[in-house]
Design an enzyme around this catalytic site. Structure first.
Site, PDB file in Angstrom:
ATOM      1  N   TYR A 147       0.582  -0.864  -0.173  1.00 44.04           N
ATOM      2  CA  TYR A 147       0.131   0.749   0.072  1.00 44.04           C
ATOM      3  C   TYR A 147       1.107   0.913   0.054  1.00 44.04           C
ATOM      4  O   TYR A 147       1.159   2.184  -0.816  1.00 44.04           O
ATOM      5  CB  TYR A 147      -0.412  -0.047   1.588  1.00 44.04           C
ATOM      6  N   ASP A 148       1.905   1.556   0.666  1.00 45.64           N
ATOM      7  CA  ASP A 148       2.692   2.207   1.102  1.00 45.64           C
ATOM      8  C   ASP A 148       3.457   3.013  -0.051  1.00 45.64           C
ATOM      9  O   ASP A 148       3.118   3.539  -0.762  1.00 45.64           O
ATOM     10  CB  ASP A 148       3.397   2.217   2.081  1.00 45.64           C
ATOM     11  N   GLY A 150       3.690   1.406  -3.155  1.00 46.48           N
ATOM     12  CA  GLY A 150       2.147   1.698  -3.903  1.00 46.48           C
ATOM     13  C   GLY A 150       1.631   2.992  -4.127  1.00 46.48           C
ATOM     14  O   GLY A 150       1.947   3.929  -5.213  1.00 46.48           O
ATOM     15  N   ASN A 176      -6.640   9.223   8.489  1.00 46.80           N
ATOM     16  CA  ASN A 176      -7.562   8.537   8.795  1.00 46.80           C
ATOM     17  C   ASN A 176      -9.127   9.393   8.494  1.00 46.80           C
ATOM     18  O   ASN A 176      -8.755  10.353   9.869  1.00 46.80           O
ATOM     19  CB  ASN A 176      -7.011   7.734  10.302  1.00 46.80           C
ATOM     20  N   ARG A 188     -10.743  -1.816   9.771  1.00 46.91           N
ATOM     21  CA  ARG A 188      -9.792  -0.856  10.096  1.00 46.91           C
ATOM     22  C   ARG A 188     -10.696  -0.341  11.694  1.00 46.91           C
ATOM     23  O   ARG A 188     -12.043  -0.439  12.005  1.00 46.91           O
ATOM     24  CB  ARG A 188     -10.438   0.897   9.604  1.00 46.91           C
ATOM     25  N   ASN A 192     -14.602  -1.259  12.777  1.00 46.12           N
ATOM     26  CA  ASN A 192     -14.334  -2.510  14.252  1.00 46.12           C
ATOM     27  C   ASN A 192     -14.700  -2.274  15.271  1.00 46.12           C
ATOM     28  O   ASN A 192     -15.429  -2.759  16.248  1.00 46.12           O
ATOM     29  CB  ASN A 192     -13.080  -2.528  14.351  1.00 46.12           C
ATOM     30  N   THR A 212      -1.321   6.535  18.565  1.00 42.60           N
ATOM     31  CA  THR A 212      -1.877   7.912  18.139  1.00 42.60           C
ATOM     32  C   THR A 212      -2.419   8.125  17.452  1.00 42.60           C
ATOM     33  O   THR A 212      -1.741   7.234  15.865  1.00 42.60           O
ATOM     34  CB  THR A 212      -1.118   9.070  18.798  1.00 42.60           C
ATOM     35  N   ASP A 275       3.203  -0.669  12.424  1.00 46.94           N
ATOM     36  CA  ASP A 275       1.866  -0.424  12.795  1.00 46.94           C
ATOM     37  C   ASP A 275       2.810   1.076  13.394  1.00 46.94           C
ATOM     38  O   ASP A 275       3.104   1.390  14.249  1.00 46.94           O
ATOM     39  CB  ASP A 275       1.172  -1.107  14.152  1.00 46.94           C
ATOM     40  N   PRO A 276       1.916   2.564  12.736  1.00 53.42           N
ATOM     41  CA  PRO A 276       2.619   3.438  13.266  1.00 53.42           C
ATOM     42  C   PRO A 276       2.248   4.077  14.363  1.00 53.42           C
ATOM     43  O   PRO A 276       1.574   3.528  15.316  1.00 53.42           O
ATOM     44  CB  PRO A 276       1.962   4.744  11.923  1.00 53.42           C
TER      45      PRO A 276
END
Ligand code: NAD
Ligand code: UDP
Length: 324
Positions: A147-148, A150, A176, A188, A192, A212, A275-276
């Site tokens: 994803y990133d 691309g 987001n 997401r 969720n 965060t 995961d950031p």
């Protein structure tokens, strides 16, 4: 009276695309919505089918298509981690071949073309909040890379078509965004947590919940898209669009539990790879160039989103098609 344009929206049946189509149809434009329904369904746009200025095409953006248009919004791409990791090769093709196809169309038609880029191009950022000048910290071989990378390649393609062929481009980096019509099974965090809270399932908190995110309501975001596309000052971006309120994921879980009056329990799951840890947009550029800033608070946006989740039959939705 604004000029009526022929506008193509790829990924137009998705969460953001369907709202964008709605806004453009309301403004009287001739709108073509193109989608392969990988992460969406016709119900998102069925209410638009009766309008004479709306058309729906089932098509995959990785394949060429010839249409005559004045503007293109390129949103086609799975956006939720579970969706884009389902078939990572296809995700890369969608971003890259999709960009080449819409840019080729824009070049042929002399159309203005908009790219829905993402805060993921900053990866797990070392700079906080993230300005557009930050080049990011992306793991090019990890599970989020499809994803990133691309989306990063798509930005390169947009800039190169602009420099080489003078294609009139617009690049927006979306942080987001949430709201009604998110797919209830997209995994997401907001969809969720709301689904889990309403169905009395456990709320799955990944890691310790201290990471965060900043959450923007969809109306603010779509307003930013249109401002960017209608800007006549030659501003092509990239520009960050997102809300500056920053919340830990644990705070988000607690807020959703409170707003839904749910008795669901919070349970802890492993934090996904890469995961950031922190994410918040610096939106100075959007303020300066577009006069744009979000107006909807998280509490108000969540209340509207919860109301929508309560109004749908979750059984009507399915996870992404396995034949993809
Ligand atoms: P979404 O999954 O609801 O919408 C994406 C749409 O693209 C879906 O309708 C899907 O069926 C369609 N699609 C996927 N692959 C396709 C293909 N090969 N050909 C044609 N259509 C295809 O997600 P969304 O949140 O509405 O995201 C829209 C765009 O905004 C995406 O490009 C996404 O990367 C970008 N974005 C969204 C967010 C967010 O928080 N919502 C954040 C950053 C970037
Ligand atoms: N997350 C979580 N529980 C979930 C889904 C997501 O704790 O059920 C976390 C996830 O690990 C991430 C954050 O929420 O830290 C946002 O995740 P999302 O998939 O919505 O978007 P992204 O990571 O792409 O920002």
């Amino acid at each position: 009276m604004p000029k009526i344009k022929r506008i193509l929206v790829t990924g137009g049946a998705g969460f953001l695309g369907s709202h964008l189509c709605e806004r453009l149809v309301e403004r009287g434009h001739d709108v073509i919505c193109l989608d392969n329904f990988f992460t969406s369904q016709k119900s998102n746009v069925v209410h638009l089918l009766d309008y004479p200025n709306f058309e729906l095409i089932r098509h995959d953006v990785t394949l060429p298509i010839y249409l005559e248009v004045d503007e293109i919004y390129n949103l086609a791409c799975p956006a939720a981690p579970g969706h884009y990791q389902y078939n990572p090769i296809k995700t890369l093709k969608t971003s890259m071949a999709g960009a080449i196809n819409v840019l080729g169309m824009a070049k042929r038609c002399r159309a203005r073309v908009f790219q829905a880029s993402t805060s993921e191009i900053y990866g797990d950022p070392e700079v906080h909040p993230q300005p557009e000048s930050y080049r990011g910290s992306v793991n090019p071989i990890g599970p989020r890379a499809c994803y990133d990378e691309g989306k990063r390649a798509a930005e390169s393609l947009f800039m190169d078509y602009h420099r080489m062929n003078r294609v009139d481009i617009r690049i927006v980096r979306i942080f987001n965004t949430y709201g009604p019509r998110m797919h209830p099974f997209d995994g997401r965090v907001i969809s969720n947590f709301i689904r889990q809270a309403l169905q009395r399932e456990d709320i799955t908190l990944f890691g310790d919940g201290s990471q965060t995110r900043s959450f923007c309501y969809r109306d603010d975001m779509v307003d930013g898209f249109i401002r960017m596309m209608e800007n006549e000052e030659g501003f092509i971006g990239p520009v960050n669009l997102g809300n500056q309120g920053e919340y830990t994921i644990r705070q988000l879980a607690e807020t959703v539990l409170e707003l839904t009056c749910s008795k669901s329990k919070i349970v802890y799951r492993d934090l996904p790879a890469d995961d950031p840890k922190r994410r918040r947009p610096d939106i100075s550029l959007a303020r300066e160039k577009l006069g744009w800033q979000p107006t909807v608070s998280l509490a108000d946006g969540l209340a509207k989103t919860i109301q929508w989740f309560q109004s749908i039959d979750i059984g009507d939705y399915r996870p992404p098609t396995p034949s993809y």
